[in-house]
Design an enzyme around this catalytic site. Structure first.
Site, mmCIF file in Angstrom:
data_model
loop_
_atom_site.group_PDB
_atom_site.id
_atom_site.type_symbol
_atom_site.label_atom_id
_atom_site.label_comp_id
_atom_site.label_asym_id
_atom_site.label_seq_id
_atom_site.Cartn_x
_atom_site.Cartn_y
_atom_site.Cartn_z
ATOM 1 N N HIS A 1 0.798 -1.226 0.000
ATOM 2 C CA HIS A 1 0.000 0.000 0.000
ATOM 3 C C HIS A 1 0.828 1.272 0.000
ATOM 4 O O HIS A 1 0.304 2.369 -0.106
ATOM 5 C CB HIS A 1 -0.917 0.030 1.224
ATOM 6 C CG HIS A 1 -0.179 0.328 2.501
ATOM 7 N ND1 HIS A 1 0.545 -0.616 3.161
ATOM 8 C CD2 HIS A 1 -0.040 1.473 3.199
ATOM 9 C CE1 HIS A 1 1.089 -0.077 4.232
ATOM 10 N NE2 HIS A 1 0.756 1.192 4.289
HETATM 11 C C1 UD1 Z 1 -1.966 5.866 5.235
HETATM 12 C C2 UD1 Z 1 -0.662 6.446 5.740
HETATM 13 C C3 UD1 Z 1 0.415 5.366 5.714
HETATM 14 C C4 UD1 Z 1 -0.030 4.133 6.478
HETATM 15 C C5 UD1 Z 1 -1.377 3.654 5.955
HETATM 16 C C6 UD1 Z 1 -1.887 2.531 6.805
HETATM 17 C C7 UD1 Z 1 -0.254 8.811 5.284
HETATM 18 C C8 UD1 Z 1 0.455 9.773 4.443
HETATM 19 N N1 UD1 Z 1 -0.206 7.526 4.892
HETATM 20 O O1 UD1 Z 1 -1.789 5.493 3.887
HETATM 21 O O2 UD1 Z 1 1.594 5.863 6.333
HETATM 22 O O3 UD1 Z 1 0.926 3.123 6.314
HETATM 23 O O4 UD1 Z 1 -2.322 4.742 6.025
HETATM 24 O O5 UD1 Z 1 -2.774 1.729 6.110
HETATM 25 O O6 UD1 Z 1 -0.841 9.166 6.274
HETATM 26 N N2 UD1 Z 1 -9.048 4.824 1.009
HETATM 27 C C9 UD1 Z 1 -10.254 4.138 0.996
HETATM 28 N N3 UD1 Z 1 -10.857 3.905 2.199
HETATM 29 C C10 UD1 Z 1 -10.339 4.318 3.387
HETATM 30 C C11 UD1 Z 1 -9.126 5.001 3.378
HETATM 31 C C12 UD1 Z 1 -8.492 5.246 2.184
HETATM 32 O O7 UD1 Z 1 -10.754 3.761 -0.067
HETATM 33 O O8 UD1 Z 1 -10.959 4.058 4.436
HETATM 34 C C13 UD1 Z 1 -8.363 5.061 -0.291
HETATM 35 C C14 UD1 Z 1 -8.697 6.424 -0.882
HETATM 36 O O9 UD1 Z 1 -8.737 6.277 -2.267
HETATM 37 C C15 UD1 Z 1 -7.484 7.242 -0.493
HETATM 38 C C16 UD1 Z 1 -6.356 6.224 -0.520
HETATM 39 O O10 UD1 Z 1 -6.951 5.008 -0.081
HETATM 40 O O11 UD1 Z 1 -7.245 8.302 -1.350
HETATM 41 C C17 UD1 Z 1 -5.192 6.570 0.370
HETATM 42 O O12 UD1 Z 1 -5.607 6.797 1.709
HETATM 43 P P1 UD1 Z 1 -4.717 7.672 2.705
HETATM 44 O O13 UD1 Z 1 -5.338 7.712 4.036
HETATM 45 O O14 UD1 Z 1 -4.423 8.980 2.070
HETATM 46 O O15 UD1 Z 1 -3.355 6.916 2.734
HETATM 47 P P2 UD1 Z 1 -3.007 5.382 2.930
HETATM 48 O O16 UD1 Z 1 -2.477 4.849 1.654
HETATM 49 O O17 UD1 Z 1 -4.157 4.676 3.556
HETATM 50 N N1 UDP Z 2 -3.476 -5.681 8.935
HETATM 51 C C1 UDP Z 2 -4.770 -6.137 9.125
HETATM 52 N N2 UDP Z 2 -5.478 -6.570 8.026
HETATM 53 C C2 UDP Z 2 -4.950 -6.569 6.778
HETATM 54 C C3 UDP Z 2 -3.635 -6.111 6.608
HETATM 55 C C4 UDP Z 2 -2.921 -5.655 7.695
HETATM 56 O O1 UDP Z 2 -5.266 -6.155 10.248
HETATM 57 O O2 UDP Z 2 -5.644 -6.984 5.842
HETATM 58 C C5 UDP Z 2 -2.718 -5.186 10.103
HETATM 59 C C6 UDP Z 2 -1.355 -5.804 10.308
HETATM 60 O O3 UDP Z 2 -1.457 -6.963 11.097
HETATM 61 C C7 UDP Z 2 -0.575 -4.684 10.971
HETATM 62 C C8 UDP Z 2 -1.224 -3.433 10.470
HETATM 63 O O4 UDP Z 2 -2.447 -3.820 9.865
HETATM 64 O O5 UDP Z 2 -0.724 -4.713 12.378
HETATM 65 C C9 UDP Z 2 -0.342 -2.748 9.462
HETATM 66 O O6 UDP Z 2 -1.030 -1.706 8.868
HETATM 67 P P1 UDP Z 2 -0.617 -1.091 7.472
HETATM 68 O O7 UDP Z 2 0.173 -2.072 6.714
HETATM 69 O O8 UDP Z 2 -1.870 -0.555 6.860
HETATM 70 O O9 UDP Z 2 0.239 0.182 7.903
HETATM 71 P P2 UDP Z 2 1.791 0.404 8.290
HETATM 72 O O10 UDP Z 2 2.127 -0.509 9.401
HETATM 73 O O11 UDP Z 2 2.593 0.168 7.058
HETATM 74 O O12 UDP Z 2 1.826 1.836 8.659
#
Ligand code: UD1
Ligand code: UDP
Length: 431
Positions: free
Chosen positions: A207
Site C-alpha cells: 500500500h
Molecule cells: C496511510 C498512511 C500510511 C499508512 C497507511 C496505513 C499517510 C500519508 N499515509 O496510507 O503511512 O501506512 O495509512 O494503512 O498518512 N481509502 C479508501 N478507504 C479508506 C481510506 C483510504 O478507499 O478508508 C483510499 C482512498 O482512495 C485514499 C487512498 O486510499 O485516497 C489513500 O488513503 P490515505 O489515508 O491517504 O493513505 P493510505 O495509503 O491509507
Molecule cells: N493488517 C490487518 N489486516 C490486513 C492487513 C494488515 O489487520 O488486511 C494489520 C497488520 O497486522 C498490521 C497493520 O495492519 O498490524 C499494518 O497496517 P498497514 O500495513 O496498513 O500500515 P503500516 O504498518 O505500514 O503503517
C-alpha cells in the site's frame, strides 16, 4: 486533573494504540479518544474497534481522503477546536501518518505538550511521506516513546534531550501477545474458510505510496507476483488504494492466479501471517509482526525504518525489482523451516509497552507541564554561539549555558559538562 488526549485515524494506529487505551482504562486515567477519520472503510477502521472491544471515540473528525495538505489541514482545523474545548494536559498519537503530523503540530501550536508513540524510527528517505511526518512529529514532541534501542539512538543523534526519551518497547508486541492464543485456536478454521492449507501459500500486502503511485514500480512488483503465482498459492488482502491503482493502470492482468481479497480483520490477518510460507510486504507493522512470529519476509522497499527485522536474515529487502523479489522469495521459502526454530531475542519489547506509556502519560498529566518560553537567565540550556576570540580559544564554537543579568552570554564550560552528566544520569535512571 486535565485529561490525556489520544488521537488516531488509520488502521495501524488503532491497532498499536489499543493496548495504551486499555491501560488508561485499567489505571483509571482520565482520557479522551479522538478518531480523525483518515481511514473510514469498515475494514480499515470499525472492525478493529469491534475486535479489540475498544470504547467509542469521544469525538470523530471525519476528514476522509485527500491530498497530503488537505488531509493535514483538515485534521489541524478540527483538532484545534477540540484541544481548546477539552484542554487536555497532554496529547498523544502513534506512528507516522498525516494524522500524526497534524496532531503533533496542532498540539504544539496550542501550547499543549505532545507525546509521540513509536518515536525515532528513520528510513533516511525524505521521499517517503511517513519519514517527513515522523521527523516533524519528533521535532515538536515534548515526550518521545522510543520502541527500540535503535530508535532511541536515532533520537539522541538528532539532539533530542535524553530526559524526554522513554524506551518503552513497541505496542505491537502487546497486541500480538494478547491475541496469540486466540489466533492459534481459530486460525486453522479461518484458513479452511478461505480454502488454504497451513504453510502452503504466500501472503502479500502492498500500500506504500512509493509503490502504488509509481506505475513502473507497481508493474514490476505485480510481474514478480505473476511469476510466483505459477508455482505457489498467493493471497493478497488489498488496501483500497492499491486495488484502485491496479484497476486504473490496467495491471490486473498480472494477477489472474493471485487471490485478491478485501483487507482483513486483525485476527484473520494474523492467522494468514502466522501460517504462510513467506510474506511479501511494504508495510511497517507487518515487517514487525512477521519478525516476531519468525515468518520469513521479503520487503518490497529499498530501505526500512525497522532494521531490527533484518537480523537473522528474517527480513530481506527486495525493493521493486522483479528478479530480486522472485529470487529472495524462493530463498526465504527455502529457509522458512530453519527460521522457525531460531532462538530470537525480541528487540521490540516485552508486551508491556502500552502500560508503560499509560503510566508516563499519567505522570505528565499530573504534573501539567506547560510549554513556556524559557528564561535563559534562570533556566540555563545548552546553546552554541559563534564567538570572537576574546576567550583566546582557537575554536570558534563554544557552548553557552545561559545569559547573565546584563544579558550577556555566560560561557562556563565546566557547567556545561556538569549539565551533560546530569542529563545522562536522568536517562539511565530506570535501569
Ligand atoms: C496511510 C498512511 C500510511 C499508512 C497507511 C496505513 C499517510 C500519508 N499515509 O496510507 O503511512 O501506512 O495509512 O494503512 O498518512 N481509502 C479508501 N478507504 C479508506 C481510506 C483510504 O478507499 O478508508 C483510499 C482512498 O482512495 C485514499 C487512498 O486510499 O485516497 C489513500 O488513503 P490515505 O489515508 O491517504 O493513505 P493510505 O495509503 O491509507
Ligand atoms: N493488517 C490487518 N489486516 C490486513 C492487513 C494488515 O489487520 O488486511 C494489520 C497488520 O497486522 C498490521 C497493520 O495492519 O498490524 C499494518 O497496517 P498497514 O500495513 O496498513 O500500515 P503500516 O504498518 O505500514 O503503517
Amino acid at each position: 486533573m486535565k485529561p490525556v488526549m489520544i488521537v488516531a485515524g488509520t488502521r495501524p494506529e488503532i491497532i498499536k494504540l489499543a493496548s495504551v487505551i486499555e491501560s488508561l482504562e485499567k489505571l483509571n486515567i482520565d482520557y479522551l479518544f479522538i478518531w480523525t477519520g483518515q481511514h473510514y472503510d469498515y475494514e480499515l477502521s470499525r472492525i478493529f474497534f469491534e475486535q479489540f472491544k475498544l470504547p467509542e471515540p469521544d469525538e470523530v473528525l471525519q476528514v476522509g481522503s485527500g491530498t497530503h495538505a488537505e488531509q493535514t489541514a483538515k485534521i489541524m482545523l478540527g483538532l484545534e477546536k477540540l484541544i481548546k474545548k477539552h484542554s487536555p494536559a497532554i496529547v498523544t498519537a502513534e506512528g507516522d501518518t498525516n494524522t500524526v503530523v497534524a496532531t503533533a503540530l496542532t498540539s504544539l501550536k496550542c501550547l499543549v505538550p505532545f507525546a509521540h508513540v513509536e518515536a525515532g524510527l528513520r528510513s533516511w528517505n525524505m521521499v517517503m511521506p511517513e519519514e517527513v511526518n515522523r521527523k516533524i512529529a519528533d521535532t515538536v514532541a515534548t515526550v518521545h516513546f522510543a520502541p527500540t534501542k535503535l530508535s532511541l539512538i536515532n533520537l539522541l543523534f538528532e539532539g533530542i534531550c535524553p530526559k524526554n526519551i522513554y524506551l518503552t518497547g513497541n505496542t505491537i508486541v502487546d497486541i500480538l501477545c494478547k491475541y496469540k492464543n486466540l489466533v492459534k485456536e481459530k486460525g486453522e478454521a479461518f484458513l479452511s474458510e478461505v480454502g488454504l492449507d497451513k504453510n502452503n501459500y504466500i501472503l502479500v500486502t502492498l500500500h506504500r505510496a512509493e509503490n502504488t503511485d509509481n506505475p513502473q514500480r507497481l508493474g514490476n512488483i505485480l510481474k514478480a507476483l505473476k511469476y510466483l503465482s505459477q508455482q505457489y498459492n498467493i493471497i493478497f488482502p488489498a488496501h483500497p488504494r492499491t486495488k484502485n491503482r491496479i484497476m486504473e493502470l490496467g495491471l490486473a492482468k498480472y494477477l489472474q492466479k493471485v487471490r485478491i481479497i478485501k483487507p482483513l480483520g486483525y485476527f484473520e490477518f494474523l492467522s494468514l501471517l502466522a501460517n504462510c510460507k513467506t510474506v511479501l510486504t511494504d508495510s511497517g507493522g507487518v515487517q514487525e509482526e512477521a519478525f516476531i512470529l519468525k515468518v520469513p519476509t521479503v520487503t518490497l522497499r529499498y530501505n526500512t525504518e525497522r532494521p531490527e527485522t533484518t537480523m537473522y536474515g528474517l527480513n530481506k529487502l527486495a525493493g521493486a525489482d522483479t528478479e530480486l523479489i522472485v529470487r529472495l522469495t524462493l530463498q526465504q521459502i527455502g529457509y522458512a523451516e530453519k527460521m522457525r526454530t531460531l532462538d530470537i531475542k525480541n528487540p521490540f519489547g516485552d508486551g508491556h509497552a502500552g502500560e508503560r506509556i499509560a503510566r508516563i502519560l499519567k505522570e505528565f498529566s499530573e504534573k501539567e507541564i506547560a510549554i513556556e518560553e524559557p528564561d535563559l537567565r534562570e533556566t540555563p540550556v545548552v546553546t552554541y554561539a559563534l564567538l570572537d576570540d576574546r576567550t583566546g580559544i582557537d575554536s570558534i564554537f563554544e557552548p553557552i549555558i545561559g545569559f547573565n543579568e546584563d544579558g550577556e552570554p555566560c560561557i562556563q564550560a565546566k557547567d556545561y559538562w556538569k549539565l551533560l552528566a546530569k542529563v545522562r544520569r536522568s536517562y539511565y535512571r530506570d535501569e
